[in-house]
Enzyme design. Sequence first.
Site, mmCIF file in Angstrom:
data_model
loop_
_atom_site.group_PDB
_atom_site.id
_atom_site.type_symbol
_atom_site.label_atom_id
_atom_site.label_comp_id
_atom_site.label_asym_id
_atom_site.label_seq_id
_atom_site.Cartn_x
_atom_site.Cartn_y
_atom_site.Cartn_z
ATOM 1 N N HIS A 158 -2.303 1.869 4.271
ATOM 2 C CA HIS A 158 -2.562 1.889 5.707
ATOM 3 C C HIS A 158 -1.456 1.119 6.441
ATOM 4 O O HIS A 158 -1.001 0.077 5.963
ATOM 5 C CB HIS A 158 -3.915 1.245 6.012
ATOM 6 C CG HIS A 158 -5.057 2.128 5.625
ATOM 7 N ND1 HIS A 158 -5.618 3.026 6.491
ATOM 8 C CD2 HIS A 158 -5.698 2.287 4.458
ATOM 9 C CE1 HIS A 158 -6.580 3.683 5.870
ATOM 10 N NE2 HIS A 158 -6.651 3.261 4.621
ATOM 11 N N ALA A 205 -4.988 -4.219 -19.575
ATOM 12 C CA ALA A 205 -6.238 -4.175 -18.819
ATOM 13 C C ALA A 205 -6.175 -5.109 -17.607
ATOM 14 O O ALA A 205 -5.664 -6.221 -17.692
ATOM 15 C CB ALA A 205 -7.379 -4.594 -19.739
ATOM 16 N N LYS A 225 3.837 -7.539 -14.735
ATOM 17 C CA LYS A 225 5.194 -7.937 -15.154
ATOM 18 C C LYS A 225 5.422 -7.422 -16.566
ATOM 19 O O LYS A 225 4.506 -7.447 -17.399
ATOM 20 C CB LYS A 225 5.325 -9.471 -15.181
ATOM 21 C CG LYS A 225 5.066 -10.123 -13.846
ATOM 22 C CD LYS A 225 6.362 -10.239 -13.046
ATOM 23 C CE LYS A 225 6.149 -11.020 -11.761
ATOM 24 N NZ LYS A 225 6.612 -10.361 -10.568
#
Length: 254
Positions: A158, A205, A225
Amino acid sequence: MGILQELKYYLKSQSNSIPQYILEQSIMTVLGGLPSLVGIGLRGIAYKAILKSDGIPLIEHNVRLLSPSNIRLGKQVYLDSQVYLNALPGGITIGEGTNLMHGTIFHTFNYRGLPHAGIFTGKNCFFGEYTCIRGQGGVHIGDGVYTGTQVQIAAVNHVYDDPDKFIKDQGITAEGITIEDDVWLGSGVIVVDGVTIGKGSIVGAGAVVTKSLPPYSVAVGVPAKIVKDRREAAAVRQQVATQIHYGELEQLRS
Ligand SMILES: CC(C)(COP(=O)(O)OP(=O)(O)OC[C@H]1O[C@@H](n2cnc3c(N)ncnc32)[C@H](O)[C@@H]1OP(=O)(O)O)[C@@H](O)C(=O)NCCC(=O)NCCS
């Protein structure tokens, strides 16, 4: 907005035309909730009248399809129950042998005539339960891509430049997301707009991928990273052969 305009807007967001809407809703009302192999078989035949499919699609009961004429399925695509495909203009293409597990959502979300909207997956992908893809800027997924549960891939942002205006009224940007072949996204991964994840990469995860990853990266964390390159010997996890599992069911399909 008057009631007629509301109705027109609603119908346009459901189907490509009114006769098509009637046909789609009739077929899905009669057959959509039928469980078991009988339901899968009847939907496999009848749904070919409302979507494009190269073979007999395997569609469980209670799958929700909007604008199904913009959906293309390759051979042996499997849609588990509670899958929701909303294929507004731009459409959804799912490659041969790809599985969408329970509760997976693919939504092009193209209410604004976006030129690159759409969701395209390659062959033999697997989308874990409750994975959600928003395709405003276009989401292109290669072959053999595997997601854990609750992965989110959102090809939209947005605009928020004007602090005195509601964010929702400032429009959106939608660059698109590319996920190349043989990528594994662990459970709960979020991929934001404009990102490319290179071939053979793994995302741990819970990571949030905000920048593109080169091929064969292993990336973790928020923001994600790179911690390893899969091609370097030192990065290869030493697996004990007895801990690696291949099941009988898996072999049946290979
Ligand atoms: C990313 C993953 C594959 C890494 O496996 P690995 O190659 O064995 O990597 P390592 O365990 O050597 O971890 C490397 C480093 O990253 C960290 N790390 C690993 N996974 C992480 C994660 N999900 N989030 C944050 N950090 C993580 C480790 O703590 C380690 O840090 P250190 O070097 O400071 O000790 C694994 O941890 C993972 O997240 N798997 C996803 C599991 C999943 O979602 N399964 C659902 C079915 S698809």
